[in-house]
Scaffold this motif. Structure first.
Motif, PDB file in Angstrom:
ATOM      1  N   SER A 181       3.878   8.062  -5.374  1.00  0.00           N
ATOM      2  CA  SER A 181       5.216   7.552  -5.065  1.00  0.00           C
ATOM      3  C   SER A 181       5.882   6.937  -6.282  1.00  0.00           C
ATOM      4  CB  SER A 181       5.159   6.523  -3.933  1.00  0.00           C
ATOM      5  OG  SER A 181       4.593   5.312  -4.409  1.00  0.00           O
ATOM      6  N   GLY A 182       5.072   6.414  -7.222  1.00  0.00           N
ATOM      7  CA  GLY A 182       5.617   5.775  -8.409  1.00  0.00           C
ATOM      8  C   GLY A 182       6.063   4.343  -8.195  1.00  0.00           C
ATOM      9  N   VAL A 183       5.919   3.804  -6.994  1.00  0.00           N
ATOM     10  CA  VAL A 183       6.408   2.462  -6.676  1.00  0.00           C
ATOM     11  C   VAL A 183       5.735   1.396  -7.538  1.00  0.00           C
ATOM     12  CG1 VAL A 183       6.526   0.693  -4.870  1.00  0.00           C
ATOM     13  CG2 VAL A 183       7.106   3.057  -4.347  1.00  0.00           C
ATOM     14  N   ASN A 184       4.443   1.526  -7.782  1.00  0.00           N
ATOM     15  CA  ASN A 184       3.711   0.507  -8.553  1.00  0.00           C
ATOM     16  C   ASN A 184       3.676   0.797 -10.049  1.00  0.00           C
ATOM     17  OD1 ASN A 184       3.044  -1.207  -6.451  1.00  0.00           O
ATOM     18  ND2 ASN A 184       1.285   0.019  -5.871  1.00  0.00           N
ATOM     19  N   ASP A 185       4.319   1.855 -10.495  1.00  0.00           N
ATOM     20  CA  ASP A 185       4.279   2.212 -11.914  1.00  0.00           C
ATOM     21  C   ASP A 185       5.001   1.167 -12.751  1.00  0.00           C
ATOM     22  OD1 ASP A 185       2.962   4.458 -11.186  1.00  0.00           O
ATOM     23  OD2 ASP A 185       4.593   5.850 -11.599  1.00  0.00           O
ATOM     24  N   LEU A 186       4.394   0.800 -13.847  1.00  0.00           N
ATOM     25  CA  LEU A 186       4.989  -0.061 -14.861  1.00  0.00           C
ATOM     26  C   LEU A 186       5.456  -1.416 -14.334  1.00  0.00           C
ATOM     27  CD1 LEU A 186       7.020   2.687 -16.719  1.00  0.00           C
ATOM     28  CD2 LEU A 186       4.718   1.889 -17.241  1.00  0.00           C
ATOM     29  N   LEU A 187       4.748  -1.966 -13.373  1.00  0.00           N
ATOM     30  CA  LEU A 187       5.119  -3.281 -12.859  1.00  0.00           C
ATOM     31  C   LEU A 187       4.947  -4.367 -13.908  1.00  0.00           C
ATOM     32  CD1 LEU A 187       3.680  -3.279  -9.231  1.00  0.00           C
ATOM     33  CD2 LEU A 187       6.050  -3.043  -9.942  1.00  0.00           C
ATOM     34  N   ASP A 188       4.096  -4.131 -14.899  1.00  0.00           N
ATOM     35  CA  ASP A 188       3.865  -5.139 -15.924  1.00  0.00           C
ATOM     36  C   ASP A 188       4.789  -4.971 -17.118  1.00  0.00           C
ATOM     37  OD1 ASP A 188       2.780  -2.837 -16.855  1.00  0.00           O
ATOM     38  OD2 ASP A 188       0.842  -3.679 -17.373  1.00  0.00           O
ATOM     39  N   GLY A 229      -2.225   1.760  -8.928  1.00  0.00           N
ATOM     40  CA  GLY A 229      -3.538   1.754  -8.293  1.00  0.00           C
ATOM     41  C   GLY A 229      -3.735   2.987  -7.467  1.00  0.00           C
ATOM     42  N   ALA A 230      -4.933   3.454  -7.444  1.00  0.00           N
ATOM     43  CA  ALA A 230      -5.272   4.636  -6.639  1.00  0.00           C
ATOM     44  C   ALA A 230      -5.774   4.173  -5.278  1.00  0.00           C
ATOM     45  CB  ALA A 230      -6.337   5.460  -7.337  1.00  0.00           C
ATOM     46  N   VAL A 231      -5.321   4.837  -4.236  1.00  0.00           N
ATOM     47  CA  VAL A 231      -5.757   4.527  -2.880  1.00  0.00           C
ATOM     48  C   VAL A 231      -6.912   5.459  -2.555  1.00  0.00           C
ATOM     49  CG1 VAL A 231      -5.085   4.484  -0.452  1.00  0.00           C
ATOM     50  CG2 VAL A 231      -3.444   3.843  -2.210  1.00  0.00           C
ATOM     51  N   PRO A 232      -8.082   4.890  -2.192  1.00  0.00           N
ATOM     52  CA  PRO A 232      -9.223   5.768  -1.891  1.00  0.00           C
ATOM     53  C   PRO A 232      -8.939   6.632  -0.668  1.00  0.00           C
ATOM     54  CG  PRO A 232      -9.775   3.459  -1.450  1.00  0.00           C
ATOM     55  CD  PRO A 232      -8.398   3.496  -2.021  1.00  0.00           C
ATOM     56  N   ILE A 263       0.853  -1.182   0.000  1.00  0.00           N
ATOM     57  CA  ILE A 263       0.000   0.000   0.000  1.00  0.00           C
ATOM     58  C   ILE A 263       0.884   1.225   0.000  1.00  0.00           C
ATOM     59  CG2 ILE A 263      -1.796   1.266   1.239  1.00  0.00           C
ATOM     60  CD1 ILE A 263      -2.676  -1.437   2.431  1.00  0.00           C
ATOM     61  N   VAL A 264       0.831   1.966  -1.087  1.00  0.00           N
ATOM     62  CA  VAL A 264       1.616   3.189  -1.224  1.00  0.00           C
ATOM     63  C   VAL A 264       0.756   4.251  -1.895  1.00  0.00           C
ATOM     64  CG1 VAL A 264       3.821   1.969  -1.376  1.00  0.00           C
ATOM     65  CG2 VAL A 264       2.548   2.460  -3.451  1.00  0.00           C
ATOM     66  N   ASP A 265       1.148   5.503  -1.735  1.00  0.00           N
ATOM     67  CA  ASP A 265       0.478   6.577  -2.455  1.00  0.00           C
ATOM     68  C   ASP A 265       0.779   6.447  -3.937  1.00  0.00           C
ATOM     69  OD1 ASP A 265      -0.662   7.847  -0.240  1.00  0.00           O
ATOM     70  OD2 ASP A 265       1.153   9.006   0.157  1.00  0.00           O
ATOM     71  N   ALA A 266      -0.217   6.708  -4.790  1.00  0.00           N
ATOM     72  CA  ALA A 266      -0.027   6.620  -6.236  1.00  0.00           C
ATOM     73  C   ALA A 266       1.090   7.551  -6.696  1.00  0.00           C
ATOM     74  CB  ALA A 266      -1.325   6.946  -6.958  1.00  0.00           C
TER      75      ALA A 266
END
Length: 90
Positions: free
Chosen positions: A70-77, A85-88, A65-68
């Protein structure tokens, strides 16, 4: 955006044309596709379990779970077809 089909052969192999150069022309798998997946899982599981045991580690699976921003989840694929993913916010 990269062509997703170009990466279907897997990491380290450029495309199906490159894969055909590596495999013998008369190649046929001894296993069915399902048996191949089961064998891959068994090999991966064996390595994970024994490496963890030898290094005294414990496998843990948790959501990241990170803030969007942060870029941590960017381009994982790797092909950029999915975005972070956006955190509500409540």
């Amino acid at each position: 955006m990269l062509d997703k089909k170009a990466d279907l052969a897997g990491p380290g192999i450029g495309d199906y044309g490159e894969l055909e150069k590596i495999l013998p022309h008369n190649y046929s798998s001894l296993l069915s596709p399902k048996e191949t997946q089961q064998a891959i899982f068994a090999a991966k599981n064996y390595i994970e379990e024994n490496l963890c045991r030898e290094l005294n580690l414990m496998m843990v699976t948790v959501p990241l779970i990170v803030d969007a921003e942060s870029g941590v989840n960017d381009l994982l694929d790797r092909d950029g077809s999915r975005t972070a993913g956006a955190v509500p916010r409540f």
